[in-house]
Motif scaffolding. Structure first.
Motif, mmCIF file in Angstrom:
data_model
loop_
_atom_site.group_PDB
_atom_site.id
_atom_site.type_symbol
_atom_site.label_atom_id
_atom_site.label_comp_id
_atom_site.label_asym_id
_atom_site.label_seq_id
_atom_site.Cartn_x
_atom_site.Cartn_y
_atom_site.Cartn_z
ATOM 1 N N LEU A 198 10.926 2.534 2.087
ATOM 2 C CA LEU A 198 10.539 2.493 3.506
ATOM 3 C C LEU A 198 11.510 3.322 4.342
ATOM 4 O O LEU A 198 11.087 4.055 5.241
ATOM 5 N N GLU A 207 10.491 2.403 13.671
ATOM 6 C CA GLU A 207 9.353 2.480 12.753
ATOM 7 C C GLU A 207 9.695 1.906 11.383
ATOM 8 O O GLU A 207 8.858 1.252 10.749
ATOM 9 N N GLN A 208 10.912 2.128 10.914
ATOM 10 C CA GLN A 208 11.333 1.559 9.636
ATOM 11 C C GLN A 208 11.275 0.031 9.687
ATOM 12 O O GLN A 208 10.738 -0.621 8.787
ATOM 13 N N GLY A 265 5.796 -5.362 8.784
ATOM 14 C CA GLY A 265 4.360 -5.230 8.505
ATOM 15 C C GLY A 265 4.054 -5.439 7.032
ATOM 16 O O GLY A 265 3.084 -6.118 6.677
ATOM 17 N N ARG A 266 4.880 -4.890 6.181
ATOM 18 C CA ARG A 266 4.696 -5.067 4.739
ATOM 19 C C ARG A 266 4.879 -6.536 4.362
ATOM 20 O O ARG A 266 4.148 -7.077 3.546
ATOM 21 N N TYR A 273 9.574 -1.794 11.858
ATOM 22 C CA TYR A 273 8.182 -2.185 12.092
ATOM 23 C C TYR A 273 7.412 -2.215 10.773
ATOM 24 O O TYR A 273 6.683 -3.166 10.485
ATOM 25 N N GLN A 274 7.592 -1.196 9.958
ATOM 26 C CA GLN A 274 6.896 -1.126 8.672
ATOM 27 C C GLN A 274 7.389 -2.196 7.707
ATOM 28 O O GLN A 274 6.606 -2.760 6.940
ATOM 29 N N TYR A 290 9.973 6.632 6.278
ATOM 30 C CA TYR A 290 9.887 6.624 7.742
ATOM 31 C C TYR A 290 11.185 7.110 8.396
ATOM 32 O O TYR A 290 11.431 6.831 9.567
#
Length: 111
Positions: free
Chosen positions: A55, A66-67, A73-74, A69-70, A59
């Motif tokens: 990740l 964004e890192q 999210g994952r 957030y992802q 990102y």
């Protein structure tokens, strides 16, 4: 998780994480997102192995927001109903990030 946070999570019904939580986490966690991710990975198969480093690499251009957030999210996607606010708060507190836990719980600092 300390007693106060545990009581608050129980009071809140230890609700599932929402997209708003994901945004708030990403906005405040900064460089500590990997530490929290490694704590969450203990119980989340989607974050095992090189997933967190992947990740970070994937990102990198988008930045820390964004890192983070992802990452969350994952976690949410993988854990479904098991992606609870209490798990995130526990991971934050385990990493001594109580100020961010308080933000996530919407606790106003005492004067």
């Amino acid at each position: 998780m300390n007693v106060f946070s545990l009581c608050l999570c129980v009071f809140l019904g230890d609700r599932p994480l929402t997209p708003a939580d994901q945004q708030q986490f990403a906005a405040h966690i900064g460089r500590d997102w990997k530490k929290v991710g490694r704590t969450l990975q203990k119980g989340c198969r989607a974050l095992k192995g090189p997933a967190i480093d992947n990740l970070a690499y994937e990102y990198e251009r988008e930045g820390l927001y964004e890192q983070a957030y992802q990452l969350l999210g994952r976690f949410i996607q993988s854990e479904g109903r098991g992606a609870k606010l209490g798990r995130l708060i526990g991971a934050l507190e385990e990493n001594k990030l109580t100020s961010i836990a308080e933000i996530m719980l919407d606790i106003k600092p005492r004067d």
